[in-house]
Design an enzyme around this catalytic site. Structure first.
Site, mmCIF file in Angstrom:
data_model
loop_
_atom_site.group_PDB
_atom_site.id
_atom_site.type_symbol
_atom_site.label_atom_id
_atom_site.label_comp_id
_atom_site.label_asym_id
_atom_site.label_seq_id
_atom_site.Cartn_x
_atom_site.Cartn_y
_atom_site.Cartn_z
ATOM 1 N N GLU A 25 1.019 -1.238 0.091
ATOM 2 C CA GLU A 25 -0.056 -0.151 0.075
ATOM 3 C C GLU A 25 0.863 1.328 -0.243
ATOM 4 O O GLU A 25 0.247 2.151 -0.486
ATOM 5 C CB GLU A 25 -0.798 -0.043 1.079
ATOM 6 C CG GLU A 25 -2.243 -0.747 0.997
ATOM 7 C CD GLU A 25 -3.140 -0.437 2.048
ATOM 8 O OE1 GLU A 25 -3.118 0.175 3.165
ATOM 9 O OE2 GLU A 25 -4.304 -1.214 2.167
ATOM 10 N N HIS A 64 9.239 -26.290 -1.254
ATOM 11 C CA HIS A 64 8.810 -27.581 -2.018
ATOM 12 C C HIS A 64 7.584 -27.250 -2.923
ATOM 13 O O HIS A 64 6.904 -27.932 -3.394
ATOM 14 C CB HIS A 64 8.260 -28.675 -1.032
ATOM 15 C CG HIS A 64 9.487 -29.053 -0.258
ATOM 16 N ND1 HIS A 64 10.055 -30.389 -0.448
ATOM 17 C CD2 HIS A 64 10.049 -28.545 0.843
ATOM 18 C CE1 HIS A 64 11.213 -30.495 0.226
ATOM 19 N NE2 HIS A 64 11.155 -29.257 0.934
ATOM 20 N N LYS A 98 -13.875 -0.300 -3.181
ATOM 21 C CA LYS A 98 -14.937 -0.101 -2.150
ATOM 22 C C LYS A 98 -16.053 0.834 -2.617
ATOM 23 O O LYS A 98 -17.207 0.525 -2.428
ATOM 24 C CB LYS A 98 -14.273 0.864 -1.111
ATOM 25 C CG LYS A 98 -13.402 0.187 -0.084
ATOM 26 C CD LYS A 98 -12.866 1.042 1.074
ATOM 27 C CE LYS A 98 -11.944 0.222 2.084
ATOM 28 N NZ LYS A 98 -11.628 1.090 3.091
HETATM 29 O O1 PA5 Z 1 -4.222 0.807 5.196
HETATM 30 C C1 PA5 Z 1 -5.688 1.037 5.126
HETATM 31 O O2 PA5 Z 1 -5.949 2.151 5.131
HETATM 32 C C2 PA5 Z 1 -6.647 0.003 4.666
HETATM 33 O O3 PA5 Z 1 -6.139 -1.225 4.675
HETATM 34 C C3 PA5 Z 1 -7.448 -0.108 6.036
HETATM 35 O O4 PA5 Z 1 -6.628 -0.463 7.125
HETATM 36 C C4 PA5 Z 1 -8.615 -1.018 5.935
HETATM 37 O O5 PA5 Z 1 -9.367 -0.565 4.565
HETATM 38 C C5 PA5 Z 1 -9.527 -0.746 6.874
HETATM 39 O O6 PA5 Z 1 -10.124 0.551 7.189
HETATM 40 P P1 PA5 Z 1 -10.950 0.701 8.449
HETATM 41 O O7 PA5 Z 1 -10.169 0.832 9.653
HETATM 42 O O8 PA5 Z 1 -11.479 2.261 8.071
HETATM 43 O O9 PA5 Z 1 -12.243 -0.262 8.572
#
Ligand code: PA5
Length: 457
Positions: free
Chosen positions: A297, A318, A432
């Site tokens: 990310e 393996h 999303k």
């Molecule tokens: O790094 C990020 O922002 C995402 O992976 C969030 O952690 C994930 O989408 C969960 O989001 P939230 O805590 O708002 O539910």
């Protein structure tokens, strides 16, 4: 735990071993990166780069909310007394860190091992009806507490799962009983989950504004479930605090964290665009998942970035071993080498030596495992795959905190070296929004119509 600063200073938690980079990264290449690395590091510490609103994690190991920390410990003590099962609901950064820590310090088999702490199940991290049904069956007849974790409060997977568990707890314990057993970790002031929790009266913990999901394991997001598992969160914070001090060293040549960032950038520029995190320890599997989110990310944007992958060896030797040895040469490995094990298992002697294994009689499995690692390091480097080795002293809470901070800082520096904002994740929103539109969420009507038209094409 290492209690005095002197003890801690003399304890080498993490050592960067560059021996298996010979022939892949030359010292003059490292030297020529120094100015850029120094600038990237300064940019992180001065909070002057892209995404600088999300640098709360830099000082978090020393500058955290002590009142909330005490509340986390108190809530964890109550949860440990109240329930057989703690259900932790969250996804991505609101899930991976806590699970990684529990498996790293305890075991992937934590839930089935004898213990005086509750079993901890993580859910809300998929939309699978089968996974949820299985967990609901496991919860039957058991006392349950719930920790719902969502910074935004609107993420579909955890929100739907929480609705189901809230109904279950309210039926089982009544509204007042459920209130005592539900703990919400969310934004300090905003969002659906915060509003709802305040209205109903759940105890709440904070995801700080300036700490993104993937950097949040050392906030209440990670610390509450980790403390419920009986892990020493003071030691974990101390490990991170000592790492913060150690890796504040400005000279890139003397700073293992900055050297790691430089090495991966040099390899990326040479076409090694996939980094495989390898551990010879199943307990590190979820740590690898946490790491993949952190790096994926943070770096994967603007059509750039190393692709983070992971393997557990010798298991995956393996399966994926063949590819790593002889497949496309665009990969390098970063190896987590745990130099000690808390567990001793010796291979027994067999007077008849039917299986021909007596050359190993009396050997510790830990030593055999590290020998497998050495053999693999030679094989993979001979096959053209550079290997960075991180020697990690043990799997203690202290070391976990240290290694987390090491990777977080290296990731931020790497992002700046790459020229991206390491703290946003615009791409995560794309699916999303489409999902909201297709499911008919109010406010997404136009997008829904457009997607439906595309389906007719
Ligand atoms: O790094 C990020 O922002 C995402 O992976 C969030 O952690 C994930 O989408 C969960 O989001 P939230 O805590 O708002 O539910």
């Amino acid at each position: 735990m290492l209690s005095t600063p002197h003890e801690r200073m003399n304890f080498m938690t993490l050592k960067l071993n560059e021996k298996f980079l010979n022939g892949f990264v030359a010292e003059h290449e490292m030297t020529s990166m120094e100015a850029q690395v120094r600038t990237a590091h300064e940019t992180v510490l001065a909070r002057s780069g892209a995404g600088s609103d999300f640098l709360g994690w830099v000082d978090l190991p020393v500058d955290y909310d002590k009142e909330e920390f005490a509340r986390i410990k108190a809530a964890a003590a109550r949860i440990r007394k109240m329930c057989d099962i703690l259900v932790v609901i969250g996804i991505g950064g609101s899930y991976l860190g806590a699970r990684a820590a529990i498996e790293f310090v305890h075991s992937p088999l934590y839930n089935t091992l004898a213990k005086d702490t509750p079993a901890i199940y993580f859910t809300g991290n998929s939309i699978s009806p089968s996974a949820l049904s299985d967990l609901l069956k496991i919860c039957e007849g058991k006392d349950i507490c719930v920790n719902i974790i969502s910074k935004s409060g609107t993420t579909t997977e955890p929100a739907v799962t929480f609705r189901i568990f809230r109904e279950l707890l309210e039926k089982k314990y009544g509204k007042d009983g459920a209130r005592e057993r539900i703990f919400a970790t969310t934004d300090r002031a905003r969002g659906t989950l915060k509003e709802f929790s305040d209205k109903v009266g759940y105890e709440t913990f904070v995801v700080p504004d300036d700490v993104g999901g993937r950097y949040s394991v050392l906030t209440a997001v990670g610390l509450l479930p980790i403390a419920c598992a009986g892990i020493d969160i003071d030691a974990m914070m101390q490990g991170a605090a000592d790492a913060r001090e150690l890796y504040s060293e400005k000279d890139p040549a003397k700073n293992a964290c900055l050297r790691y960032a430089a090495i991966r950038n040099i390899l990326y520029r040479k076409g090694k665009v996939t980094e495989i995190l390898a551990a010879y320890e199943p307990a590190a599997q979820m740590f690898c998942e946490w790491w993949k989110q952190l790096y994926g990310e943070s770096e994967g944007k603007d059509n750039k970035g190393l692709f983070p992958a992971s393997v557990i060896f010798s298991t995956d030797l393996h399966s994926l071993g063949q590819y790593i040895q002889e497949g496309l040469r665009n990969i390098f490995e970063t190896v987590l080498d745990f130099t000690s094990s808390a567990d001793s298992v010796k291979i027994p002697n067999d007077p008849e030596n039917i299986d021909g294994l007596n050359f190993l009689s009396g050997s510790e499995l830990h030593d055999v495992n590290r020998t497998a690692m050495l053999g693999t390091l030679f094989a993979h480097t001979d096959g053209g795959v550079p290997n960075v080795v991180l020697e990690i002293a043990d799997r203690s809470a202290y070391s976990f905190g240290h290694v987390v901070y090491f990777f977080e800082l290296a990731c931020a520096v790497s992002g700046y070296l790459l020229g991206v904002n390491p703290f946003n994740q615009p791409g995560v929103e794309a699916y999303k929004k489409n999902m909201f539109a297709l499911l008919g969420k109010p406010g997404y009507e136009e997008m829904r119509a457009a997607l439906q038209a595309r389906m007719q094409d």
